[in-house]
Design an enzyme around this catalytic site. Structure first.
Site, PDB file in Angstrom:
ATOM      1  N   HIS A   1       0.752  -1.305   0.131  1.00 24.70           N
ATOM      2  CA  HIS A   1      -0.038  -0.092   0.031  1.00 24.70           C
ATOM      3  C   HIS A   1       0.827   1.237   0.021  1.00 24.70           C
ATOM      4  O   HIS A   1       0.814   2.220  -0.924  1.00 24.70           O
ATOM      5  CB  HIS A   1      -0.843   0.143   1.305  1.00 24.70           C
ATOM      6  CG  HIS A   1      -1.833   1.169   1.280  1.00 24.70           C
ATOM      7  ND1 HIS A   1      -3.418   1.167   0.835  1.00 24.70           N
ATOM      8  CD2 HIS A   1      -1.584   2.558   1.821  1.00 24.70           C
ATOM      9  CE1 HIS A   1      -3.562   2.341   1.076  1.00 24.70           C
ATOM     10  NE2 HIS A   1      -2.646   3.027   1.460  1.00 24.70           N
ATOM     11  N   GLU A   2       1.684   1.532   1.066  1.00 30.18           N
ATOM     12  CA  GLU A   2       2.809   2.469   1.058  1.00 30.18           C
ATOM     13  C   GLU A   2       3.684   2.685  -0.154  1.00 30.18           C
ATOM     14  O   GLU A   2       3.834   3.743  -0.416  1.00 30.18           O
ATOM     15  CB  GLU A   2       3.272   2.478   2.355  1.00 30.18           C
ATOM     16  CG  GLU A   2       2.802   2.354   3.784  1.00 30.18           C
ATOM     17  CD  GLU A   2       1.429   3.662   3.697  1.00 30.18           C
ATOM     18  OE1 GLU A   2       1.870   4.683   3.098  1.00 30.18           O
ATOM     19  OE2 GLU A   2       0.538   3.266   4.328  1.00 30.18           O
TER      20      GLU A   2
ATOM     21  N   GLU B   1      -4.650   7.571  -3.053  1.00 32.65           N
ATOM     22  CA  GLU B   1      -5.201   6.582  -2.684  1.00 32.65           C
ATOM     23  C   GLU B   1      -5.369   5.486  -3.618  1.00 32.65           C
ATOM     24  O   GLU B   1      -5.163   4.390  -3.409  1.00 32.65           O
ATOM     25  CB  GLU B   1      -6.350   7.084  -1.814  1.00 32.65           C
ATOM     26  CG  GLU B   1      -6.658   5.852  -0.596  1.00 32.65           C
ATOM     27  CD  GLU B   1      -5.608   5.945   0.535  1.00 32.65           C
ATOM     28  OE1 GLU B   1      -5.575   4.900   0.840  1.00 32.65           O
ATOM     29  OE2 GLU B   1      -4.886   6.910   0.459  1.00 32.65           O
TER      30      GLU B   1
ATOM     31  N   HIS C   1       1.760   4.744  -2.851  1.00 34.12           N
ATOM     32  CA  HIS C   1       2.206   6.068  -2.584  1.00 34.12           C
ATOM     33  C   HIS C   1       3.496   6.382  -2.993  1.00 34.12           C
ATOM     34  O   HIS C   1       3.926   7.623  -3.474  1.00 34.12           O
ATOM     35  CB  HIS C   1       1.889   6.462  -0.990  1.00 34.12           C
ATOM     36  CG  HIS C   1       0.492   6.396  -0.556  1.00 34.12           C
ATOM     37  ND1 HIS C   1      -0.404   7.138  -1.238  1.00 34.12           N
ATOM     38  CD2 HIS C   1      -0.002   5.672   0.364  1.00 34.12           C
ATOM     39  CE1 HIS C   1      -1.572   6.849  -0.423  1.00 34.12           C
ATOM     40  NE2 HIS C   1      -1.582   6.214   0.403  1.00 34.12           N
TER      41      HIS C   1
END
Lengths: 496, 496
Positions: free
Chosen positions: A261-262, A291, A265
């Protein structure tokens, strides 16, 4: 110095100062000695004041006007002016006293929230929430809005987004998700997420996650992976992007997926056009887009079967307990659909409903249709309606998230917007790279990441959210592609 | 705002900005992703420019004058004014162009030095050194000096220090050390430093060092112990003091003693009077005093037999290889006297001669008594004269230290000044705490640290170096006590 050079120098100072704050925030979460909290808070306050002064300086405002009047600006300068004016407007519309009262209230309310949740005592938090929503109602009035106060708030996170547009998307999405949930209930298949649980030594998880994100496209020479209580990614210059995760000994997929997830980003931030350095344009155009990238790498890639076709054998060399586990069993367990009242424990599918609950409650609060006394009940009713369960107490109901106590109101929808963007992107990517999942299954991420870089990352905030989507896909935002993705994925898993 | 409040606010901004730079420097050494070097350099340059502007601002200068004229300032304000004016003078005496040329030259010269040392090629570095000494000669002229250009340079590091004072101290010290070395040569004892060498897993060294410094007095809740290529301690607010060490697998005492060294700097910084926060007064009065504290904890305490009477049994629980090693053998090996041409490999005794060599060469260079062509030979002759050996090449001779290439000229003497301060402090401490070494042997450091806090740390830079020494001991600086300490220590070890 020419007007243009002066303008660029002011923007460079804003860029550097804001990145210093980001680095110090990271340091605060990852490294700060406990006793240093007060001094660091003072430092952050000092920098935040400086940044506010820079962004609202009359000189910057004048230069924007003068350069615009002359016209003939290159595309980077033109966009910098637009962004600087937008930020100037956003900041100066709120009276400084109101803003500092709000900020101060947030800090206190967060602490109250921590205690209230620990004690399962909504009454303790109620007055703070009343105030938070009141502040935000005033903010909305300051910014102005067409129909709904929420419109005046959401625009900060997603330029151009309104409740009218969002209602349509969310209505479509929630109907489809509820229908899909019904089918899953009726299916003969049932999977247990605890099947994966075991004992995964944390130092091995660290090594595995770092290797995994390196393979998946995170540039470890231009960033870091560390640990903090709440996983997050720092904004900064593209060559210094730091992300964090957290490790639980009983389930390595938690850290693995939060790292993915990170990483979403992070690869976004690592791949902006070089020319955007020092311009303040080296960030995504909206929270939804940001997101979207994180959820793309976490869910669309990281929770896919091909992803684990490649990484499960590797994980088995790190964790003895995984030895002999079959890919299909692992994959089904990883994607088991659950009814859990807690958003952070939700599976990929029901997660959407958790967000809808919050968004709809915010709207009813602003419309005065629910009192703060009745809010816990309203929450529980929504939860029952959408998820079919009732939280056993307020700690896992209305008190579960810190966002409202921190002043993040009109914010939750970004998570689902990200999912919808992903639906569009996946649909287009499959056309451009038909064998994309075969590549993933072979540990090849270059073409997929390259597609994202070329189409999304490189542009920074050059385009508004809607413009960017149209540029990449030729489409207007809708939930359709994302719903298709969900139906396809869960139909296979649950043999619907 | 009153003049006093304005003045304090400017000083607070200087304090915060300078500590932000310190935190970012630490981050640069400990955490920075390799590709982020250029952006971070730009950030540091930006902050350094801001800091220069703040420290040399006409407004600050005026306020100092006005507040002084009114008089009646409390002791903290009075000292702040004195320090602010000293810094203003020091910075404004050097033309800005000269200073920035010098800074730019240093950055290049450091890189040249790295290559020159790696290639053992003095000729490569020569021109850079000529320039460095020329810059420093100009700096000395800008600052002004009574007799020797070195006086104009040393004052920055040790207020009030002159070559005249220092020559006396160094002459006495070098005669005594040479005499002691002669006796050691003639002694029947010989110890081997490699006796301690072995295999010490680095993760265990990390755990041991952290535990050791915690017991010895470093507040781990107000600081950190990390790793970097060159061990050092960050200046910062007293509640955020970070130190680094580095680990070698074959010898854990390297990291242990370097941790104790940095701990000396750190406990100094952690124990300034609380009221000194935000005043810029929360640092030591001089490099010599700071080095005195680090050497006190590294040598006077950390290389003592009682210290290891307590810590060797603990170390034996971390490192299998130490099992069965006797304290006396360990202690003798740790303090074995060697003739090594490299300062960083020197034992506690000959270290002093390494510094004398550099100090005397600097003087002869400024006096024009040696050309840069002849510098390597001059170095080797000094080395032969004082240490009885000749470096086998320039890499371990004139090229071994980066200091001159980095512009640190008129600086080396601080290390030995620190030793001399320690002689005074130890002499006084033994009178005040007669059983101090018994306490160390029992792992009790509170009284010793408390003495340092009360007498030294708490004052920050309230007193000039000489004032502080007189305040603590009633004495003027000399090498006598330190010489006594050396004679006593090595006479016991070598049974002289």
């Amino acid at each position: 110095m020419s007007k243009l050079a002066s303008f660029k120098e002011l923007m460079r100072e804003i860029d550097i100062t804001s990145n210093i704050m980001n680095t110090l925030s990271w340091d605060m979460r990852v490294n700060l000695p406990p006793k240093a909290a007060a001094y660091r808070a003072e430092t952050m306050g000092f920098l935040s004041g400086k940044l506010y002064s820079m962004k609202t300086s009359p000189k910057l405002y004048e230069l924007c006007g003068e350069l615009s009047a002359v016209g003939n600006n290159d595309r980077i300068t033109a966009r910098m002016i637009k962004e600087a004016l937008k930020e100037y407007k956003r900041l100066t519309e709120i009276p400084q006293k109101l803003y500092s009262d709000f900020t101060e209230h947030n800090l206190k309310a967060e602490l109250v929230w921590q205690e209230a949740r620990a004690k399962n005592d909504y009454a303790m938090l109620k007055d703070s929430l009343v105030k938070e929503f009141d502040y935000k109602r005033q903010f909305a009035a300051c910014h102005g809005f067409a129909e709904n106060p929420m419109d005046g708030l959401m625009d900060e996170y997603e330029e151009g987004m309104t409740t009218k547009k969002l209602d349509k998307i969310f209505d479509e999405l929630k109907a489809s998700v509820k229908e899909l949930l019904g089918k899953i209930d009726a299916s003969s298949k049932a999977y247990d997420k605890t099947f994966i649980f075991g004992k995964y030594p944390i130092d091995r998880q660290r090594a595995f996650c770092k290797r995994m994100v390196g393979i998946a496209g995170f540039d470890l020479l231009a960033g870091r992976l560390d640990e903090s209580a709440h996983p997050y990614t720092t904004g900064n210059n593209k060559y210094d992007i730091r992300m964090t995760t957290r490790y639980f000994e009983n389930n390595f997929t938690n850290a693995a997926l939060s790292s993915m997830h990170e990483m979403g980003h992070s690869v976004y931030a690592q791949n902006h056009l070089d020319d955007l350095a020092y311009t303040t344009l080296d960030h995504s155009p909206s929270f939804g887009w940001d997101e979207g990238q994180s959820r793309f790498f976490e869910n669309i890639i990281g929770r896919s079967e091909p992803f684990w076709a490649y990484f499960l054998p590797m994980a088995q060399t790190y964790f003895d307990g995984l030895y002999g586990m079959k890919l299909n069993d692992f994959y089904n367990s990883l994607n088991a659909v659950y009814r859990d009242p807690r958003r952070l424990d939700a599976d990929e599918l029901t997660y959407n409903l958790h967000i809808v609950i919050r968004y709809e409650l915010e709207k009813t609060i602003f419309a005065g249709q629910v009192s703060f006394d009745d809010l816990p009940d309203a929450w529980n009713l929504k939860c029952k309606e959408y998820l079919g369960i009732t939280p056993k107490n307020d700690a896992e109901g209305v008190l579960q998230d810190m966002h409202w106590a921190s002043g993040y109101i009109g914010y939750f929808q970004n998570y689902v917007l990200g999912n919808c963007y992903d639906g569009h992107l996946l649909n287009k990517m499959k056309q451009d790279i038909p064998d994309m999942y075969d590549q993933v299954a072979n540990g090849k991420f270059d073409e997929i990441l390259g597609w994202q870089i070329r189409n999304v990352h490189t542009h920074g905030c050059f385009y508004n959210p809607e413009e960017l989507l149209e540029r990449v896909t030729g489409e207007k935002l809708s939930a359709a592609h994302y719903i298709h993705y969900l139906n396809d994925k869960y139909s296979r898993i649950y043999k619907l």
